[in-house]
Design a protein around this motif. Structure first.
Motif, mmCIF file in Angstrom:
data_model
loop_
_atom_site.group_PDB
_atom_site.id
_atom_site.type_symbol
_atom_site.label_atom_id
_atom_site.label_comp_id
_atom_site.label_asym_id
_atom_site.label_seq_id
_atom_site.Cartn_x
_atom_site.Cartn_y
_atom_site.Cartn_z
ATOM 1 N N ARG A 44 45.742 28.728 37.538
ATOM 2 C CA ARG A 44 44.857 28.038 38.484
ATOM 3 C C ARG A 44 45.412 26.657 38.844
ATOM 4 N NH1 ARG A 44 43.252 32.096 38.000
ATOM 5 N NH2 ARG A 44 41.133 32.898 37.879
ATOM 6 N N LEU A 270 37.711 42.353 40.806
ATOM 7 C CA LEU A 270 37.599 40.892 40.897
ATOM 8 C C LEU A 270 38.141 40.390 42.225
ATOM 9 C CD1 LEU A 270 38.448 39.641 37.283
ATOM 10 C CD2 LEU A 270 36.245 40.307 38.280
ATOM 11 N N HIS A 271 38.800 41.261 42.980
ATOM 12 C CA HIS A 271 39.359 40.872 44.289
ATOM 13 C C HIS A 271 38.655 41.718 45.364
ATOM 14 C CE1 HIS A 271 42.083 39.289 47.173
ATOM 15 N NE2 HIS A 271 43.150 40.032 46.955
ATOM 16 N N VAL A 312 29.835 40.555 35.618
ATOM 17 C CA VAL A 312 29.907 39.488 36.629
ATOM 18 C C VAL A 312 28.929 39.829 37.756
ATOM 19 C CG1 VAL A 312 32.312 38.827 36.163
ATOM 20 C CG2 VAL A 312 31.828 40.529 37.944
ATOM 21 N N ILE A 313 28.483 38.805 38.463
ATOM 22 C CA ILE A 313 27.649 39.029 39.651
ATOM 23 C C ILE A 313 28.618 39.145 40.820
ATOM 24 C CG2 ILE A 313 25.755 38.169 41.075
ATOM 25 C CD1 ILE A 313 25.047 38.736 38.066
ATOM 26 N N GLY A 315 30.540 39.213 44.279
ATOM 27 C CA GLY A 315 30.335 38.473 45.527
ATOM 28 C C GLY A 315 30.089 36.995 45.314
ATOM 29 N N PHE A 316 30.043 36.577 44.043
ATOM 30 C CA PHE A 316 29.846 35.144 43.765
ATOM 31 C C PHE A 316 31.018 34.620 42.950
ATOM 32 C CE2 PHE A 316 25.802 36.369 45.239
ATOM 33 C CZ PHE A 316 25.220 35.219 45.759
ATOM 34 N N GLY A 317 31.367 33.352 43.211
ATOM 35 C CA GLY A 317 32.478 32.732 42.497
ATOM 36 C C GLY A 317 33.777 32.863 43.265
ATOM 37 N N ALA A 319 38.260 31.723 42.697
ATOM 38 C CA ALA A 319 39.264 31.013 41.901
ATOM 39 C C ALA A 319 39.667 29.681 42.524
ATOM 40 C CB ALA A 319 40.492 31.906 41.722
ATOM 41 N N LYS A 364 29.566 27.471 32.812
ATOM 42 C CA LYS A 364 31.000 27.816 32.797
ATOM 43 C C LYS A 364 31.537 28.269 34.151
ATOM 44 C CE LYS A 364 30.482 32.625 31.322
ATOM 45 N NZ LYS A 364 30.884 33.689 30.437
ATOM 46 N N LYS A 366 32.764 28.007 37.636
ATOM 47 C CA LYS A 366 33.197 26.811 38.384
ATOM 48 C C LYS A 366 32.693 26.795 39.823
ATOM 49 C CE LYS A 366 37.228 26.091 35.504
ATOM 50 N NZ LYS A 366 37.256 27.464 34.909
ATOM 51 N N ASN A 371 31.066 34.404 48.002
ATOM 52 C CA ASN A 371 32.342 34.562 48.701
ATOM 53 C C ASN A 371 32.190 35.616 49.807
ATOM 54 O OD1 ASN A 371 33.003 37.254 47.541
ATOM 55 N ND2 ASN A 371 33.144 36.121 45.607
ATOM 56 N N ASP A 373 32.831 38.644 50.098
ATOM 57 C CA ASP A 373 32.396 40.003 49.763
ATOM 58 C C ASP A 373 30.886 40.125 49.567
ATOM 59 O OD1 ASP A 373 35.076 41.005 49.698
ATOM 60 O OD2 ASP A 373 35.340 39.917 47.830
HETATM 61 N N1 CMX Z 1 29.390 36.244 37.637
HETATM 62 C C1 CMX Z 1 29.434 36.042 36.298
HETATM 63 N N2 CMX Z 1 30.348 35.270 35.688
HETATM 64 C C2 CMX Z 1 31.239 34.659 36.477
HETATM 65 C C3 CMX Z 1 31.238 34.778 37.877
HETATM 66 C C4 CMX Z 1 30.280 35.625 38.455
HETATM 67 N N3 CMX Z 1 30.225 35.850 39.772
HETATM 68 N N4 CMX Z 1 32.249 34.038 38.374
HETATM 69 C C5 CMX Z 1 32.868 33.468 37.326
HETATM 70 N N5 CMX Z 1 32.272 33.854 36.181
HETATM 71 C C6 CMX Z 1 32.659 33.547 34.802
HETATM 72 C C7 CMX Z 1 34.066 34.055 34.550
HETATM 73 O O1 CMX Z 1 34.030 35.451 34.246
HETATM 74 C C8 CMX Z 1 34.489 33.180 33.394
HETATM 75 O O2 CMX Z 1 33.852 33.681 32.234
HETATM 76 P P1 CMX Z 1 34.566 33.617 30.788
HETATM 77 O O3 CMX Z 1 34.837 32.152 30.530
HETATM 78 O O4 CMX Z 1 33.557 34.216 29.874
HETATM 79 O O5 CMX Z 1 35.815 34.419 30.916
HETATM 80 C C9 CMX Z 1 33.857 31.841 33.749
HETATM 81 O O6 CMX Z 1 32.758 32.148 34.631
HETATM 82 C C10 CMX Z 1 34.802 30.880 34.437
HETATM 83 O O7 CMX Z 1 35.345 31.535 35.562
HETATM 84 P P2 CMX Z 1 35.763 30.686 36.881
HETATM 85 O O8 CMX Z 1 36.848 29.766 36.476
HETATM 86 O O9 CMX Z 1 34.554 30.111 37.502
HETATM 87 O O10 CMX Z 1 36.272 31.835 37.837
HETATM 88 P P3 CMX Z 1 37.718 32.500 37.911
HETATM 89 O O11 CMX Z 1 38.580 31.637 38.751
HETATM 90 O O12 CMX Z 1 38.224 32.843 36.547
HETATM 91 O O13 CMX Z 1 37.407 33.891 38.630
HETATM 92 C C11 CMX Z 1 36.464 35.290 40.269
HETATM 93 C C12 CMX Z 1 37.144 33.957 40.003
HETATM 94 C C13 CMX Z 1 36.327 35.511 41.762
HETATM 95 C C14 CMX Z 1 37.341 36.431 39.696
HETATM 96 C C15 CMX Z 1 35.058 35.273 39.601
HETATM 97 O O14 CMX Z 1 34.274 34.268 40.176
HETATM 98 C C16 CMX Z 1 34.350 36.608 39.657
HETATM 99 O O15 CMX Z 1 34.584 37.460 38.796
HETATM 100 N N6 CMX Z 1 33.484 36.834 40.711
HETATM 101 C C17 CMX Z 1 32.832 38.109 40.903
HETATM 102 C C18 CMX Z 1 33.816 39.100 41.545
HETATM 103 C C19 CMX Z 1 34.073 38.756 42.995
HETATM 104 O O16 CMX Z 1 33.167 38.502 43.770
HETATM 105 N N7 CMX Z 1 35.356 38.784 43.399
HETATM 106 C C20 CMX Z 1 35.760 38.584 44.795
HETATM 107 C C21 CMX Z 1 36.485 37.260 45.046
HETATM 108 C C22 CMX Z 1 36.903 37.137 46.495
HETATM 109 C C23 CMX Z 1 37.993 38.130 46.826
HETATM 110 O O17 CMX Z 1 39.098 37.990 46.267
HETATM 111 O O18 CMX Z 1 37.766 39.058 47.602
#
Ligand code: CMX
Length: 434
Positions: A44, A270-271, A312-313, A315-317, A319, A364, A366, A371, A373
């Motif tokens: 990251r 996750l993507h 994970v939820i 569509g939210f979050g 990198a 936790k 960030k 997003n 999706d």
């Molecule tokens: N729901 C639950 N937990 C989540 C979360 C979510 N939507 N987003 C982040 N977290 C958790 C991570 O799993 C991580 O947990 P651990 O410390 O237990 O491992 C913690 O929060 C910190 O993660 P982060 O630094 O905030 O997020 P990352 O950069 O590691 O990951 C992403 C980014 C997108 C993979 C993550 O937010 C996620 O899993 N989101 C849900 C899947 C999703 O919507 N993906 C699509 C992204 C857009 C795309 O590429 O199309």
């Protein structure tokens, strides 16, 4: 030579000189520091590659050659009677670096039409795959099966000069973009519509033809596909699909092999697969809460339960992003205009009100914001595309625009084979903890 290719070639020698001089003058400048944590957290924030097509800002979102998404929607040419930019225009912008006019965009539509023939063996390959194989796996296999037509591979075998790598790659890139809507539509009609295939039509833009081959003629749906293809096209270079394509392409694997690798990355939950997961999650939630539009309290309980089960939820979050994704906002605006009372849209809106504060409270996550999706699926469902395990293929078709523009630039600038270093935990412990 096509006018698009001529325009690209015209600026190529200047760009090569610019990069050469820049690296020679400033190559020793330090651009950042790397700490140990970054090695264990998916690199990251590590600035580590050059991608000319777009740049992602954590707060503002994506800029394509300097233009934000709302600006893009404003300034790119549209089809007659349409409210959305033509994705051909964003491809031009990413490739050439300046805005196209209507003629430029029309020429790309024509060029793609001319190149759109898919060899029969590709359909044979698809026909031999089990129908219950995930559409993304079928898509990736079908893309690989187009590879025997690669200009780059054929020319490389007969001794291609390094300076001309971009030219053969340009040909492959345009062929690939032209052909994959047909491939994607074939997979869709085979799996979900009893193999009732729809032949392409001539004289229309790339998205309209794609919507037609999928079996949709509603003008709002066609506009939705134009919007969808534009907003999903590129997200700078570090995301899994773009980076996987770039990495594989850096070994001089051709456009088909490189793009298929990227699609394998997009197929992860996750993507890109998150768009399918969002719909599955929403429908499961709706069903388990008794149907209709659940209350905020019920949604909140359901979200807490999902988190407590270690899920994970979807569509939210993000990198990189730290605010609501402008691609989400663009789709929300579309929904507010065309389907403001749709129950699933209202559910998506309610989830948007509820989820961020819950994710924030975990301490936790960030980025608690939605997003791209989180929104795309409900729009497609509304117009009758209900087979949501196909949705990531649509994302993939769109990504071809950005990934192919990136690959042409990488070849043009002579980007070398990627080979970052790695280390072991024990070596790091030895280095820092003694
Ligand atoms: N729901 C639950 N937990 C989540 C979360 C979510 N939507 N987003 C982040 N977290 C958790 C991570 O799993 C991580 O947990 P651990 O410390 O237990 O491992 C913690 O929060 C910190 O993660 P982060 O630094 O905030 O997020 P990352 O950069 O590691 O990951 C992403 C980014 C997108 C993979 C993550 O937010 C996620 O899993 N989101 C849900 C899947 C999703 O919507 N993906 C699509 C992204 C857009 C795309 O590429 O199309």
């Amino acid at each position: 030579m096509s006018s698009l290719k001529k325009k690209f070639e015209e600026q190529l020698s200047q760009s090569r000189i610019k990069v050469k001089n820049f690296v020679s003058d400033y190559g020793d400048k330090v651009i950042g520091e790397i700490n140990l944590r970054q090695l264990y957290s998916g690199m990251r924030g590590m600035l580590s590659m050059i991608t000319e097509t777009s740049k992602l800002d954590p707060n503002e979102g994506i800029r394509f050659r300097g233009y934000t998404l709302p600006e893009i929607q404003d300034v790119l040419p549209r089809a007659e009677g349409s409210n959305q930019p033509l994705p051909e225009g964003i491809f031009y912008l990413m490739l050439i670096g300046s805005l196209p006019d209507e003629k430029d965009v029309k020429q790309i539509s024509l060029e793609l039409e001319k190149r759109s023939n898919v060899p029969n063996h590709v359909f044979d390959v698809i026909n031999n795959l089990p129908k219950d194989m995930h559409p993304m796996t079928q898509f990736s296999i079908a893309i690989l099966s187009l590879q025997n037509g690669s200009n780059f591979s054929v020319s490389y075998k007969s001794g291609l000069n390094k300076l001309d790598y971009w030219d053969a790659t340009f040909e492959d890139a345009l062929d690939l973009i032209a052909r994959i809507p047909r491939v994607a539509a074939y997979i869709y009609r085979r799996i979900y519509h009893n193999e009732k295939y729809i032949e392409p039509i001539k004289g229309v833009d790339w998205s309209k033809n794609f919507a037609h081959m999928l079996g949709f003629s509603d003008s709002e749906f066609i506009d939705l596909i134009r919007l969808y293809m534009t907003i999903h096209s590129d997200h700078e270079g570090g995301n899994v699909s773009a980076h996987a394509s770039h990495l594989v392409g850096s070994a001089l694997s051709d456009a088909y092999i490189s793009f298929s690798a990227g699609m394998n990355g997009l197929a992860g939950p996750l993507h890109g697969l998150a768009n399918q997961e969002v719909v599955r999650w929403l429908l499961e939630m709706q069903e388990s809460l008794g149907g209709g539009l659940p209350s905020r309290d019920n949604i909140s309980e359901y979200v807490q339960k999902s988190l407590s089960e270690g899920k994970v939820i979807p569509g939210f979050g993000h990198a990189v992003l730290r605010k609501t994704d402008p691609r989400y906002t663009a789709q929300r605006e579309f929904a507010l205009k065309y389907l403001p009372d749709d129950e699933l849209f209202l559910l998506v809106s309610r989830v948007y009100e509820v989820v961020p504060s819950i994710l924030e409270s975990t301490g936790k996550v960030k980025n608690p914001w939605p997003n791209v999706d989180a929104h795309s699926g409900v729009l497609l469902l509304k117009y009758g595309m209900t087979e949501y395990d196909f949705f990531t293929v649509l994302f993939g078709v769109s990504r071809s625009l950005g990934i192919m523009a990136q690959l042409i630039w990488s070849r043009a600038l002579g980007m070398p084979i990627e080979r970052p270093g790695s280390t072991t935990t024990d070596l790091m412990i030895k280095k820092f903890s003694n």
